[in-house]
Design a protein around this motif. Structure first.
Motif, PDB file in Angstrom:
ATOM      1  N   MET A   1     -19.440 -25.729 -14.801  1.00  0.00           N
ATOM      2  CA  MET A   1     -18.385 -25.445 -13.833  1.00  0.00           C
ATOM      3  C   MET A   1     -18.803 -24.347 -12.853  1.00  0.00           C
ATOM      4  SD  MET A   1     -15.441 -26.151 -12.696  1.00  0.00           S
ATOM      5  CE  MET A   1     -14.129 -25.456 -11.705  1.00  0.00           C
ATOM      6  N   VAL A   2     -19.381 -23.265 -13.377  1.00  0.00           N
ATOM      7  CA  VAL A   2     -19.762 -22.136 -12.525  1.00  0.00           C
ATOM      8  C   VAL A   2     -20.765 -22.544 -11.447  1.00  0.00           C
ATOM      9  CG1 VAL A   2     -20.854 -19.851 -12.477  1.00  0.00           C
ATOM     10  CG2 VAL A   2     -19.217 -20.419 -14.279  1.00  0.00           C
ATOM     11  N   PRO A   3     -21.822 -23.319 -11.781  1.00  0.00           N
ATOM     12  CA  PRO A   3     -22.757 -23.721 -10.722  1.00  0.00           C
ATOM     13  C   PRO A   3     -22.099 -24.531  -9.610  1.00  0.00           C
ATOM     14  CG  PRO A   3     -23.767 -24.032 -12.869  1.00  0.00           C
ATOM     15  CD  PRO A   3     -22.323 -23.726 -13.110  1.00  0.00           C
ATOM     16  N   TYR A   4     -21.090 -25.350  -9.952  1.00  0.00           N
ATOM     17  CA  TYR A   4     -20.389 -26.104  -8.917  1.00  0.00           C
ATOM     18  C   TYR A   4     -19.634 -25.157  -7.980  1.00  0.00           C
ATOM     19  CZ  TYR A   4     -21.261 -30.706 -10.956  1.00  0.00           C
ATOM     20  OH  TYR A   4     -21.859 -31.857 -11.401  1.00  0.00           O
ATOM     21  N   VAL A   5     -18.988 -24.148  -8.562  1.00  0.00           N
ATOM     22  CA  VAL A   5     -18.284 -23.155  -7.740  1.00  0.00           C
ATOM     23  C   VAL A   5     -19.285 -22.417  -6.849  1.00  0.00           C
ATOM     24  CG1 VAL A   5     -16.857 -21.078  -7.769  1.00  0.00           C
ATOM     25  CG2 VAL A   5     -16.468 -22.884  -9.463  1.00  0.00           C
ATOM     26  N   THR A   6     -20.433 -22.068  -7.433  1.00  0.00           N
ATOM     27  CA  THR A   6     -21.474 -21.392  -6.657  1.00  0.00           C
ATOM     28  C   THR A   6     -21.940 -22.260  -5.501  1.00  0.00           C
ATOM     29  OG1 THR A   6     -22.223 -20.246  -8.658  1.00  0.00           O
ATOM     30  CG2 THR A   6     -23.738 -20.282  -6.786  1.00  0.00           C
ATOM     31  N   ALA A   7     -22.113 -23.553  -5.766  1.00  0.00           N
ATOM     32  CA  ALA A   7     -22.550 -24.479  -4.715  1.00  0.00           C
ATOM     33  C   ALA A   7     -21.528 -24.543  -3.588  1.00  0.00           C
ATOM     34  CB  ALA A   7     -22.790 -25.865  -5.303  1.00  0.00           C
ATOM     35  N   ALA A  47     -26.024 -27.439 -11.293  1.00  0.00           N
ATOM     36  CA  ALA A  47     -24.762 -28.013 -11.757  1.00  0.00           C
ATOM     37  C   ALA A  47     -24.966 -29.422 -12.301  1.00  0.00           C
ATOM     38  CB  ALA A  47     -23.752 -28.029 -10.607  1.00  0.00           C
ATOM     39  N   LEU A  48     -25.755 -30.220 -11.605  1.00  0.00           N
ATOM     40  CA  LEU A  48     -26.025 -31.584 -12.058  1.00  0.00           C
ATOM     41  C   LEU A  48     -26.786 -31.581 -13.377  1.00  0.00           C
ATOM     42  CD1 LEU A  48     -27.011 -33.259  -8.665  1.00  0.00           C
ATOM     43  CD2 LEU A  48     -24.886 -33.570  -9.954  1.00  0.00           C
ATOM     44  N   ALA A  49     -27.699 -30.630 -13.532  1.00  0.00           N
ATOM     45  CA  ALA A  49     -28.467 -30.537 -14.776  1.00  0.00           C
ATOM     46  C   ALA A  49     -27.564 -30.201 -15.953  1.00  0.00           C
ATOM     47  CB  ALA A  49     -29.562 -29.487 -14.630  1.00  0.00           C
ATOM     48  N   GLN A  50     -26.545 -29.385 -15.711  1.00  0.00           N
ATOM     49  CA  GLN A  50     -25.637 -28.999 -16.788  1.00  0.00           C
ATOM     50  C   GLN A  50     -24.623 -30.086 -17.117  1.00  0.00           C
ATOM     51  OE1 GLN A  50     -23.663 -25.256 -16.338  1.00  0.00           O
ATOM     52  NE2 GLN A  50     -25.544 -24.058 -16.356  1.00  0.00           N
ATOM     53  N   LEU A 192     -27.788 -16.176 -15.413  1.00  0.00           N
ATOM     54  CA  LEU A 192     -28.141 -16.426 -14.017  1.00  0.00           C
ATOM     55  C   LEU A 192     -27.000 -17.048 -13.226  1.00  0.00           C
ATOM     56  CD1 LEU A 192     -30.421 -16.275 -11.923  1.00  0.00           C
ATOM     57  CD2 LEU A 192     -31.085 -18.586 -12.600  1.00  0.00           C
ATOM     58  N   GLU A 193     -26.305 -18.017 -13.807  1.00  0.00           N
ATOM     59  CA  GLU A 193     -25.257 -18.702 -13.055  1.00  0.00           C
ATOM     60  C   GLU A 193     -24.120 -17.749 -12.684  1.00  0.00           C
ATOM     61  OE1 GLU A 193     -22.567 -20.820 -16.462  1.00  0.00           O
ATOM     62  OE2 GLU A 193     -24.542 -21.699 -16.080  1.00  0.00           O
ATOM     63  N   TYR A 194     -23.870 -16.760 -13.538  1.00  0.00           N
ATOM     64  CA  TYR A 194     -22.796 -15.805 -13.259  1.00  0.00           C
ATOM     65  C   TYR A 194     -23.225 -14.769 -12.217  1.00  0.00           C
ATOM     66  CZ  TYR A 194     -20.752 -17.878 -17.422  1.00  0.00           C
ATOM     67  OH  TYR A 194     -20.249 -18.771 -18.326  1.00  0.00           O
ATOM     68  N   THR A 195     -24.458 -14.279 -12.338  1.00  0.00           N
ATOM     69  CA  THR A 195     -24.931 -13.299 -11.356  1.00  0.00           C
ATOM     70  C   THR A 195     -25.122 -13.949  -9.988  1.00  0.00           C
ATOM     71  OG1 THR A 195     -27.215 -13.660 -12.111  1.00  0.00           O
ATOM     72  CG2 THR A 195     -26.018 -11.795 -13.053  1.00  0.00           C
ATOM     73  N   ASN A 196     -25.535 -15.211  -9.968  1.00  0.00           N
ATOM     74  CA  ASN A 196     -25.670 -15.909  -8.686  1.00  0.00           C
ATOM     75  C   ASN A 196     -24.325 -16.018  -7.978  1.00  0.00           C
ATOM     76  OD1 ASN A 196     -28.413 -16.303  -8.675  1.00  0.00           O
ATOM     77  ND2 ASN A 196     -28.344 -18.412  -9.398  1.00  0.00           N
ATOM     78  N   LEU A 197     -23.296 -16.420  -8.727  1.00  0.00           N
ATOM     79  CA  LEU A 197     -21.972 -16.565  -8.130  1.00  0.00           C
ATOM     80  C   LEU A 197     -21.424 -15.218  -7.679  1.00  0.00           C
ATOM     81  CD1 LEU A 197     -19.465 -18.128  -7.346  1.00  0.00           C
ATOM     82  CD2 LEU A 197     -18.706 -18.023  -9.744  1.00  0.00           C
ATOM     83  N   ALA A 198     -21.517 -14.219  -8.550  1.00  0.00           N
ATOM     84  CA  ALA A 198     -20.983 -12.897  -8.210  1.00  0.00           C
ATOM     85  C   ALA A 198     -21.728 -12.296  -7.024  1.00  0.00           C
ATOM     86  CB  ALA A 198     -21.078 -11.972  -9.422  1.00  0.00           C
ATOM     87  N   GLY A 199     -23.054 -12.357  -7.066  1.00  0.00           N
ATOM     88  CA  GLY A 199     -23.846 -11.782  -5.981  1.00  0.00           C
ATOM     89  C   GLY A 199     -23.612 -12.485  -4.661  1.00  0.00           C
ATOM     90  N   LEU A 200     -23.540 -13.808  -4.706  1.00  0.00           N
ATOM     91  CA  LEU A 200     -23.309 -14.575  -3.480  1.00  0.00           C
ATOM     92  C   LEU A 200     -21.940 -14.261  -2.888  1.00  0.00           C
ATOM     93  CD1 LEU A 200     -24.552 -16.818  -1.670  1.00  0.00           C
ATOM     94  CD2 LEU A 200     -23.239 -18.460  -3.032  1.00  0.00           C
ATOM     95  N   ALA A 201     -20.929 -14.157  -3.747  1.00  0.00           N
ATOM     96  CA  ALA A 201     -19.576 -13.842  -3.273  1.00  0.00           C
ATOM     97  C   ALA A 201     -19.535 -12.463  -2.624  1.00  0.00           C
ATOM     98  CB  ALA A 201     -18.589 -13.916  -4.436  1.00  0.00           C
ATOM     99  N   VAL A 202     -20.236 -11.507  -3.213  1.00  0.00           N
ATOM    100  CA  VAL A 202     -20.280 -10.154  -2.644  1.00  0.00           C
ATOM    101  C   VAL A 202     -20.999 -10.172  -1.295  1.00  0.00           C
ATOM    102  CG1 VAL A 202     -21.209  -7.821  -2.963  1.00  0.00           C
ATOM    103  CG2 VAL A 202     -20.120  -9.006  -4.879  1.00  0.00           C
ATOM    104  N   MET A 203     -22.113 -10.896  -1.214  1.00  0.00           N
ATOM    105  CA  MET A 203     -22.833 -11.011   0.058  1.00  0.00           C
ATOM    106  C   MET A 203     -21.957 -11.648   1.131  1.00  0.00           C
ATOM    107  SD  MET A 203     -26.504 -12.301  -1.451  1.00  0.00           S
ATOM    108  CE  MET A 203     -27.132 -12.803   0.156  1.00  0.00           C
TER     109      MET A 203
END
Length: 210
Positions: A1-7, A47-50, A192-203
């Motif tokens: 779910m998280v990778p889809y949100v990140t995407a 996301a597809l891999a998961q 990684l999936e959580y830090t990617n989402l959090a970092g991207l949202a902050v950026m």
């Protein structure tokens, strides 16, 4: 779910930067849009891999665009703004990195089981791992340094506090993403999936504030 949100967040971020580029025609924004588009592809591949049986192609795309190239292209945009005289040099280096990385990632054998367990599908010392250290490692330093330098420049001028703050926020977002990538690079998994989402949202927040 998280990778889809990140995407989704990455895609919206890409569109926002692309629209700003369409209005201003600033080359730095084009480089950032390319980097963010790569971030989107990497997140979608993850996301597809998961969501189903992971394939080597999904891992290779995830590693190529998320582990090596996206940060390098974002860093190129920063170089164009902070040190415009090095634009051509940086552009040539990033294009060379891109070409070499495509060949290395798709020619180096992948241990898919290890990739799923630890995120380290390529062997230690392999060319993709070395390129990831260059693309993401050096790229992150350029992004963080460039954002903080810009923040200091804006802070030293009157009526530019908002733009200074936006650059500090962007630097913080890059640090969050970089920490997740570094931890994963050493063999940890699941962060990684959580830090990617959090970092991207902050950026993204920093970009919108600018």
């Amino acid at each position: 779910m998280v990778p889809y949100v990140t995407a989704v967040v990455a895609a919206v971020f890409t569109i926002a930067v692309g629209m700003r580029y369409a209005r201003s025609r600033r080359i730095a924004l084009l480089a950032w849009a390319i980097g963010l588009a790569m971030f989107t592809v990497a997140a979608l591949a993850g996301a597809l891999a998961q969501s189903g049986g992971a394939t080597e192609s999904e891992y290779r795309l995830f590693y190529l665009f998320g582990g090596i190239l996206n940060v390098a292209w974002l860093a190129l945009g920063t170089v164009i703004i902070v040190s415009p005289r090095f634009t051509m040099t940086a552009l040539v280096l990033v294009i060379l990195l891109t070409l070499v990385s495509v060949g290395a990632v798709f020619m180096t054998p992948v241990n898919l089981q290890v990739a799923l367990n630890t995120g380290r599908g390529f062997p230690d010392g392999s060319l993709p791992r070395i390129l990831a250290a260059i693309g993401s490692g050096v790229g992150s330093l350029v992004l963080i340094g460039g954002a903080l330098w810009s923040a200091w420049q804006f802070a030293s001028k009157r009526h530019n506090g908002r733009r200074a703050l936006s650059n500090v926020i962007i630097a913080l977002g890059v640090i969050i993403v970089a920490v997740g990538g570094t931890v994963t690079f050493t063999g940890a998994n699941g962060i990684l999936e959580y830090t990617n989402l959090a970092g991207l949202a902050v950026m993204f927040a920093g970009f919108l504030l600018a």
